[in-house]
Design a protein around this motif. Structure first.
Motif, PDB file in Angstrom:
ATOM      1  N   UNK A 126       0.931  -1.174   0.020  1.00 11.22           N
ATOM      2  CA  UNK A 126      -0.039  -0.014  -0.007  1.00 11.22           C
ATOM      3  C   UNK A 126       0.983   1.313   0.038  1.00 11.22           C
ATOM      4  N   UNK A 127       0.583   2.400  -1.064  1.00 11.66           N
ATOM      5  CA  UNK A 127       1.271   3.425  -1.022  1.00 11.66           C
ATOM      6  C   UNK A 127       0.450   4.519  -0.277  1.00 11.66           C
ATOM      7  N   UNK A 128       0.858   5.356   0.519  1.00 11.73           N
ATOM      8  CA  UNK A 128       0.593   6.479   1.102  1.00 11.73           C
ATOM      9  C   UNK A 128       0.903   7.842   0.529  1.00 11.73           C
ATOM     10  N   UNK A 129       0.303   8.983   0.248  1.00 10.88           N
ATOM     11  CA  UNK A 129       1.081  10.186  -0.381  1.00 10.88           C
ATOM     12  C   UNK A 129       0.400  11.345   0.772  1.00 10.88           C
ATOM     13  N   UNK A 130       1.253  12.091   1.128  1.00 10.64           N
ATOM     14  CA  UNK A 130       0.724  13.143   1.848  1.00 10.64           C
ATOM     15  C   UNK A 130       1.181  14.249   1.368  1.00 10.64           C
ATOM     16  N   UNK A 131       0.037  15.154   0.853  1.00 13.80           N
ATOM     17  CA  UNK A 131      -0.098  16.417   0.304  1.00 13.80           C
ATOM     18  C   UNK A 131      -0.015  17.516   1.358  1.00 13.80           C
ATOM     19  N   UNK A 132       0.617  18.799   0.928  1.00 11.40           N
ATOM     20  CA  UNK A 132       0.430  19.863   1.963  1.00 11.40           C
ATOM     21  C   UNK A 132      -0.586  21.112   1.270  1.00 11.40           C
ATOM     22  N   UNK A 133      -1.791  21.245   1.877  1.00 12.12           N
ATOM     23  CA  UNK A 133      -2.635  22.206   1.098  1.00 12.12           C
ATOM     24  C   UNK A 133      -2.713  23.447   1.868  1.00 12.12           C
ATOM     25  N   UNK A 134      -1.882  23.474   2.923  1.00 17.94           N
ATOM     26  CA  UNK A 134      -1.812  24.589   3.893  1.00 17.94           C
ATOM     27  C   UNK A 134      -1.316  25.955   2.927  1.00 17.94           C
ATOM     28  N   UNK A 135      -1.667  27.173   3.280  1.00 17.74           N
ATOM     29  CA  UNK A 135      -1.180  28.185   2.771  1.00 17.74           C
ATOM     30  C   UNK A 135      -0.797  29.267   4.027  1.00 17.74           C
ATOM     31  N   UNK A 136       0.507  29.453   4.227  1.00 14.29           N
ATOM     32  CA  UNK A 136       0.893  30.191   5.502  1.00 14.29           C
ATOM     33  C   UNK A 136       0.274  31.451   5.631  1.00 14.29           C
ATOM     34  N   UNK A 137      -0.375  31.562   6.846  1.00 17.01           N
ATOM     35  CA  UNK A 137      -0.979  32.705   7.313  1.00 17.01           C
ATOM     36  C   UNK A 137      -2.231  32.768   6.658  1.00 17.01           C
ATOM     37  N   UNK A 160       1.340  -1.990  -5.401  1.00 13.42           N
ATOM     38  CA  UNK A 160       0.690  -3.315  -5.443  1.00 13.42           C
ATOM     39  C   UNK A 160      -0.648  -3.500  -5.186  1.00 13.42           C
ATOM     40  N   UNK A 161      -1.394  -2.819  -4.040  1.00 13.94           N
ATOM     41  CA  UNK A 161      -2.412  -2.917  -3.681  1.00 13.94           C
ATOM     42  C   UNK A 161      -3.312  -1.504  -3.921  1.00 13.94           C
ATOM     43  N   UNK A 162      -2.493  -0.330  -4.166  1.00 12.36           N
ATOM     44  CA  UNK A 162      -3.223   0.921  -4.381  1.00 12.36           C
ATOM     45  C   UNK A 162      -2.554   1.841  -3.449  1.00 12.36           C
ATOM     46  N   UNK A 163      -3.454   3.070  -3.716  1.00 12.45           N
ATOM     47  CA  UNK A 163      -2.534   4.187  -3.087  1.00 12.45           C
ATOM     48  C   UNK A 163      -3.758   5.142  -2.259  1.00 12.45           C
ATOM     49  N   UNK A 164      -3.232   5.330  -1.103  1.00 11.34           N
ATOM     50  CA  UNK A 164      -4.199   6.254  -0.303  1.00 11.34           C
ATOM     51  C   UNK A 164      -3.553   7.910  -0.244  1.00 11.34           C
ATOM     52  N   UNK A 165      -4.311   8.859  -0.629  1.00 14.13           N
ATOM     53  CA  UNK A 165      -3.983  10.204  -0.459  1.00 14.13           C
ATOM     54  C   UNK A 165      -4.421  11.014   0.522  1.00 14.13           C
ATOM     55  N   UNK A 166      -3.759  11.795   1.409  1.00 13.43           N
ATOM     56  CA  UNK A 166      -4.111  12.587   2.453  1.00 13.43           C
ATOM     57  C   UNK A 166      -3.820  13.879   2.097  1.00 13.43           C
ATOM     58  N   UNK A 167      -4.721  14.910   2.150  1.00 15.22           N
ATOM     59  CA  UNK A 167      -5.024  16.208   2.068  1.00 15.22           C
ATOM     60  C   UNK A 167      -6.015  16.856   2.830  1.00 15.22           C
ATOM     61  N   UNK A 168      -5.431  17.921   3.736  1.00 10.72           N
ATOM     62  CA  UNK A 168      -6.167  18.426   4.665  1.00 10.72           C
ATOM     63  C   UNK A 168      -7.434  19.188   3.963  1.00 10.72           C
ATOM     64  N   UNK A 169      -7.370  20.041   3.145  1.00  9.00           N
ATOM     65  CA  UNK A 169      -8.653  20.658   2.564  1.00  9.00           C
ATOM     66  C   UNK A 169      -9.026  19.818   1.227  1.00  9.00           C
ATOM     67  N   UNK A 170     -10.244  19.301   1.527  1.00 10.67           N
ATOM     68  CA  UNK A 170     -11.007  18.227   0.370  1.00 10.67           C
ATOM     69  C   UNK A 170     -11.355  18.929  -0.772  1.00 10.67           C
ATOM     70  N   UNK A 171     -11.067  18.323  -1.871  1.00 13.90           N
ATOM     71  CA  UNK A 171     -11.707  18.748  -3.092  1.00 13.90           C
ATOM     72  C   UNK A 171     -12.896  18.253  -3.489  1.00 13.90           C
ATOM     73  N   UNK A 172     -13.879  18.816  -2.448  1.00 10.80           N
ATOM     74  CA  UNK A 172     -15.299  18.864  -2.436  1.00 10.80           C
ATOM     75  C   UNK A 172     -15.709  20.073  -1.775  1.00 10.80           C
ATOM     76  N   UNK A 173     -17.140  20.695  -2.311  1.00  7.65           N
ATOM     77  CA  UNK A 173     -17.577  21.703  -1.719  1.00  7.65           C
ATOM     78  C   UNK A 173     -17.689  21.724  -0.121  1.00  7.65           C
TER      79      UNK A 173
END
Length: 292
Positions: A126-137, A160-173
């Motif tokens: 399993x692969x985990x990718x952590x993104x940083x969606x923060x904008x300082x300030x 092999x099994x797939x990827x999990x992506x973690x990002x604080x601000x969701x790409x949904x409204x």
């Protein structure tokens, strides 16, 4: 395929001195109760998808590291943390590295402590990718081109099994005017989904909204965890903003072609309201923390 069970938490808002959130909530106690609620279950991952800290202090990250990582290890899991808009990159990095402190993670090149916190780690297929969606300030979210480039490169090879992506601000409204004003930049959200579409990504784990939402965007499942610190009112007046003194999380199981998301919300106390911002308060927060 090996099944994967994730405890998805978000918005823990720890402070370095243990002060109460909004003068009301003991965030460490809420986290303790959330962990206790699912303590009978084994996990493969424990994910905290941003706003790990409230004050961005080194001490706050040390407190949550010491609370979460040993618990996760006892339950068979490794831990994953992502940056949120309340987090501070330098302090976060000093304690939590690239967000996967117990994994052999690949980080963005360079040594500048103020650069986005991006990491990739693989374990048991399993692969985990952590993104940083923060904008300082600021309170709203954005993902820079460098992260998009590294994300695209990482996903060119399927895990092999797939990827999990973690990002604080969701790409949904969001559900309210305030949270929508402080949401992920719309163009960046579309770009993110464009990269994830037709990849091996099984689920995107987000926070920020403090309430459970699961939405499929162009076939990509995005799930927002309830807040550990408080729970936002989803169907109150959208021009205002309020939350209740409650905590929650989600248990996510990925097995074969299925992704099962079971959120939980619990109240530790009869004291209901944590905060309530009227429309005038909301307008001021948007002016202070939203895009210029």
């Amino acid at each position: 395929m090996t099944a994967l069970r994730i405890l998805h938490l978000s918005d823990t808002h720890f402070s370095g001195d243990g002060s109460l959130h909004y003068g009301v909530v003991d965030t460490a106690e809420h986290l303790r109760l959330a962990l206790a609620h699912v303590a009978h279950l084994p996990f493969d991952l424990v994910v905290i998808s941003g706003d790990v800290s409230e004050d961005g202090s080194v001490a706050s990250y040390e407190r949550i590291r010491d609370a979460v990582i040993p618990w996760a290890a006892e339950h068979g899991a490794r831990t994953v943390f992502a940056m949120g808009n309340h987090d501070v990159r330098d302090s976060f990095r000093r304690v939590l590295g690239g967000g996967q402190p117990d994994a052999g993670e690949q980080l963005l090149p360079g040594t500048d402590p103020h650069r986005p916190v991006f990491s990739v780690a693989e374990h048991d297929g399993w692969r985990v990718i952590v993104l940083d969606s923060s904008v300082p300030g600021a309170g709203y979210g954005a993902v820079d081109e460098e992260q998009f480039a590294h994300l695209h490169t990482a996903l060119e090879t399927r895990a092999k099994n797939g990827t999990i992506v973690v990002v604080h601000h969701p790409p949904v409204r969001a559900q309210t005017h305030l949270l929508q004003a402080l949401a992920l930049d719309d163009a960046h959200g579309r770009a993110l989904i464009g990269i994830l579409r037709d990849s091996d990504v099984r689920v995107v784990l987000s926070g920020h909204y403090h309430l459970p939402i699961t939405e499929f965007v162009s076939g990509v499942p995005v799930t927002v965890a309830p807040g550990v610190t408080n729970i936002s009112r989803a169907f109150a007046d959208p021009a205002e903003e309020s939350s209740i003194n409650a905590f929650g999380g989600s248990v996510i199981t990925i097995e074969d072609a299925n992704v099962r998301i079971v959120p939980f919300i619990e109240r530790p106390s009869p004291d209901d309201v944590v905060f309530h911002f009227d429309a005038e308060d909301v307008a001021q927060i948007i002016a202070d923390a939203g895009p210029a």
